[in-house]
Design a protein around this motif. Structure first.
Motif, PDB file in Angstrom:
ATOM      1  N   TYR A 176       0.830  -1.201   0.000  1.00 57.84           N
ATOM      2  CA  TYR A 176       0.000   0.000   0.000  1.00 57.84           C
ATOM      3  C   TYR A 176       0.869   1.258   0.000  1.00 57.84           C
ATOM      4  CZ  TYR A 176      -3.050   3.675   1.747  1.00 57.84           C
ATOM      5  OH  TYR A 176      -3.719   4.858   1.899  1.00 57.84           O
ATOM      6  N   TYR A 177       1.894   1.274   0.869  1.00 56.70           N
ATOM      7  CA  TYR A 177       2.789   2.428   0.921  1.00 56.70           C
ATOM      8  C   TYR A 177       3.561   2.589  -0.381  1.00 56.70           C
ATOM      9  CZ  TYR A 177       1.913   2.961   5.918  1.00 56.70           C
ATOM     10  OH  TYR A 177       1.321   3.181   7.128  1.00 56.70           O
ATOM     11  N   LEU A 178       3.978   1.486  -0.971  1.00 53.12           N
ATOM     12  CA  LEU A 178       4.692   1.570  -2.254  1.00 53.12           C
ATOM     13  C   LEU A 178       3.785   2.122  -3.353  1.00 53.12           C
ATOM     14  CD1 LEU A 178       6.684  -1.769  -2.139  1.00 53.12           C
ATOM     15  CD2 LEU A 178       7.601   0.556  -1.951  1.00 53.12           C
ATOM     16  N   LYS A 179       2.527   1.721  -3.320  1.00 50.72           N
ATOM     17  CA  LYS A 179       1.565   2.231  -4.300  1.00 50.72           C
ATOM     18  C   LYS A 179       1.393   3.743  -4.130  1.00 50.72           C
ATOM     19  CE  LYS A 179      -3.293   1.813  -5.538  1.00 50.72           C
ATOM     20  NZ  LYS A 179      -4.567   1.184  -5.169  1.00 50.72           N
ATOM     21  N   LEU A 180       1.273   4.196  -2.874  1.00 50.60           N
ATOM     22  CA  LEU A 180       1.160   5.637  -2.625  1.00 50.60           C
ATOM     23  C   LEU A 180       2.407   6.378  -3.088  1.00 50.60           C
ATOM     24  CD1 LEU A 180      -0.455   5.879   0.934  1.00 50.60           C
ATOM     25  CD2 LEU A 180      -1.508   6.401  -1.269  1.00 50.60           C
ATOM     26  N   ALA A 181       3.570   5.808  -2.827  1.00 46.95           N
ATOM     27  CA  ALA A 181       4.825   6.446  -3.247  1.00 46.95           C
ATOM     28  C   ALA A 181       4.865   6.585  -4.761  1.00 46.95           C
ATOM     29  CB  ALA A 181       6.015   5.642  -2.748  1.00 46.95           C
ATOM     30  N   GLN A 234       2.264   6.661  -6.847  1.00 42.23           N
ATOM     31  CA  GLN A 234       1.253   7.627  -7.277  1.00 42.23           C
ATOM     32  C   GLN A 234       1.712   9.068  -7.072  1.00 42.23           C
ATOM     33  OE1 GLN A 234      -2.200   6.571  -5.002  1.00 42.23           O
ATOM     34  NE2 GLN A 234      -2.858   5.006  -6.451  1.00 42.23           N
ATOM     35  N   ASN A 235       2.520   9.297  -6.042  1.00 39.36           N
ATOM     36  CA  ASN A 235       2.994  10.641  -5.735  1.00 39.36           C
ATOM     37  C   ASN A 235       4.395  10.913  -6.267  1.00 39.36           C
ATOM     38  OD1 ASN A 235       0.756  11.783  -4.137  1.00 39.36           O
ATOM     39  ND2 ASN A 235       1.162  10.005  -2.864  1.00 39.36           N
ATOM     40  N   ASN A 236       4.880  10.019  -7.119  1.00 34.91           N
ATOM     41  CA  ASN A 236       6.202  10.156  -7.742  1.00 34.91           C
ATOM     42  C   ASN A 236       7.310  10.349  -6.708  1.00 34.91           C
ATOM     43  OD1 ASN A 236       5.202   9.954 -10.408  1.00 34.91           O
ATOM     44  ND2 ASN A 236       4.589  12.101 -10.341  1.00 34.91           N
ATOM     45  N   LEU A 237       7.200   9.643  -5.601  1.00 36.97           N
ATOM     46  CA  LEU A 237       8.239   9.687  -4.583  1.00 36.97           C
ATOM     47  C   LEU A 237       9.237   8.578  -4.870  1.00 36.97           C
ATOM     48  CD1 LEU A 237       6.105  10.087  -1.349  1.00 36.97           C
ATOM     49  CD2 LEU A 237       7.242  11.871  -2.664  1.00 36.97           C
ATOM     50  N   SER A 238      10.488   8.922  -4.792  1.00 38.10           N
ATOM     51  CA  SER A 238      11.497   7.884  -4.953  1.00 38.10           C
ATOM     52  C   SER A 238      12.709   8.245  -4.129  1.00 38.10           C
ATOM     53  CB  SER A 238      11.882   7.713  -6.418  1.00 38.10           C
ATOM     54  OG  SER A 238      12.527   8.870  -6.887  1.00 38.10           O
ATOM     55  N   ASN A 239      13.262   7.236  -3.559  1.00 38.49           N
ATOM     56  CA  ASN A 239      14.475   7.380  -2.780  1.00 38.49           C
ATOM     57  C   ASN A 239      15.066   5.986  -2.711  1.00 38.49           C
ATOM     58  OD1 ASN A 239      16.419   7.484  -0.758  1.00 38.49           O
ATOM     59  ND2 ASN A 239      15.364   9.151   0.278  1.00 38.49           N
ATOM     60  N   ASP A 240      16.143   5.774  -3.429  1.00 42.12           N
ATOM     61  CA  ASP A 240      16.695   4.430  -3.548  1.00 42.12           C
ATOM     62  C   ASP A 240      16.997   3.807  -2.196  1.00 42.12           C
ATOM     63  OD1 ASP A 240      16.479   4.466  -6.274  1.00 42.12           O
ATOM     64  OD2 ASP A 240      18.506   5.239  -6.584  1.00 42.12           O
ATOM     65  N   GLY A 241      17.390   4.601  -1.222  1.00 38.85           N
ATOM     66  CA  GLY A 241      17.681   4.072   0.098  1.00 38.85           C
ATOM     67  C   GLY A 241      16.454   3.477   0.768  1.00 38.85           C
ATOM     68  N   TYR A 242      15.281   3.998   0.450  1.00 38.70           N
ATOM     69  CA  TYR A 242      14.060   3.507   1.062  1.00 38.70           C
ATOM     70  C   TYR A 242      13.351   2.475   0.184  1.00 38.70           C
ATOM     71  CZ  TYR A 242      14.232   7.408   4.359  1.00 38.70           C
ATOM     72  OH  TYR A 242      14.592   8.288   5.334  1.00 38.70           O
ATOM     73  N   LEU A 243      13.342   2.710  -1.107  1.00 35.58           N
ATOM     74  CA  LEU A 243      12.461   1.939  -1.966  1.00 35.58           C
ATOM     75  C   LEU A 243      13.117   0.763  -2.675  1.00 35.58           C
ATOM     76  CD1 LEU A 243      10.458   4.874  -3.589  1.00 35.58           C
ATOM     77  CD2 LEU A 243       9.851   3.502  -1.610  1.00 35.58           C
ATOM     78  N   SER A 244      14.430   0.645  -2.653  1.00 37.48           N
ATOM     79  CA  SER A 244      15.058  -0.433  -3.396  1.00 37.48           C
ATOM     80  C   SER A 244      14.733  -1.782  -2.772  1.00 37.48           C
ATOM     81  CB  SER A 244      16.576  -0.240  -3.449  1.00 37.48           C
ATOM     82  OG  SER A 244      17.098  -0.270  -2.149  1.00 37.48           O
ATOM     83  N   GLY A 245      14.303  -2.694  -3.595  1.00 43.39           N
ATOM     84  CA  GLY A 245      14.042  -4.053  -3.141  1.00 43.39           C
ATOM     85  C   GLY A 245      12.840  -4.214  -2.249  1.00 43.39           C
ATOM     86  N   LEU A 246      11.872  -3.321  -2.329  1.00 43.54           N
ATOM     87  CA  LEU A 246      10.741  -3.394  -1.420  1.00 43.54           C
ATOM     88  C   LEU A 246       9.499  -4.065  -2.003  1.00 43.54           C
ATOM     89  CD1 LEU A 246      10.820   0.085   0.314  1.00 43.54           C
ATOM     90  CD2 LEU A 246      11.535  -2.085   1.234  1.00 43.54           C
ATOM     91  N   VAL A 247       9.489  -4.390  -3.261  1.00 39.46           N
ATOM     92  CA  VAL A 247       8.279  -4.930  -3.859  1.00 39.46           C
ATOM     93  C   VAL A 247       8.162  -6.410  -3.506  1.00 39.46           C
ATOM     94  CG1 VAL A 247       7.025  -5.328  -5.993  1.00 39.46           C
ATOM     95  CG2 VAL A 247       8.397  -3.271  -5.724  1.00 39.46           C
ATOM     96  N   PHE A 248       7.027  -6.764  -2.924  1.00 41.98           N
ATOM     97  CA  PHE A 248       6.769  -8.147  -2.538  1.00 41.98           C
ATOM     98  C   PHE A 248       5.466  -8.578  -3.190  1.00 41.98           C
ATOM     99  CE2 PHE A 248       9.024  -6.186   0.990  1.00 41.98           C
ATOM    100  CZ  PHE A 248      10.116  -7.031   1.068  1.00 41.98           C
TER     101      PHE A 248
END
Length: 111
Positions: free
Chosen positions: A80-85, A87-101
């Protein structure tokens, strides 16, 4: 230049200054909200990792079932949080890398 013209011009300048100050406040607030959101995303990832770790060490069938539900809930929250990120064009490799499950993994795959 009349006093009326000077007053009108000063009001225009003050209006622009107020507008810039308000924009600065809004930008600062947006940045704080984004940082809080990213921290929540990291917490969701940590919760998922903890649930998977607990599942790997559980011995009792009731605990295994509990951790299966906990893993599924943590995956749903994280996705859910990844979907929100996204949708809002948020990206930060330190937070988002490898998070999709996607989906539940077998116990052997969780290690």
């Amino acid at each position: 230049m009349t006093l009326l013209n000077l007053k009108e011009k000063s009001e225009v300048v003050l209006g622009r200054i107020r507008s810039q100050l308000e924009k600065g406040r809004k930008d600062k607030q947006d940045k704080l909200e984004q940082e809080e959101f990213m921290q929540e995303l990291v917490r969701a990832r940590a919760d998922l990792s903890a649930a998977r770790n607990n599942y790997n060490f559980a011995k009792e069938p009731a605990l295994l079932e509990y951790y299966i539900y906990e893993i599924k809930a943590a995956e749903t929250r994280l996705n859910y949080y990844l979907k929100l990120a996204k949708q809002n064009n948020l990206s930060n490799d330190g937070y988002l890398s490898g998070l999709v499950f996607s989906g539940m993994k077998r116990r052997e795959e969780l290690g």
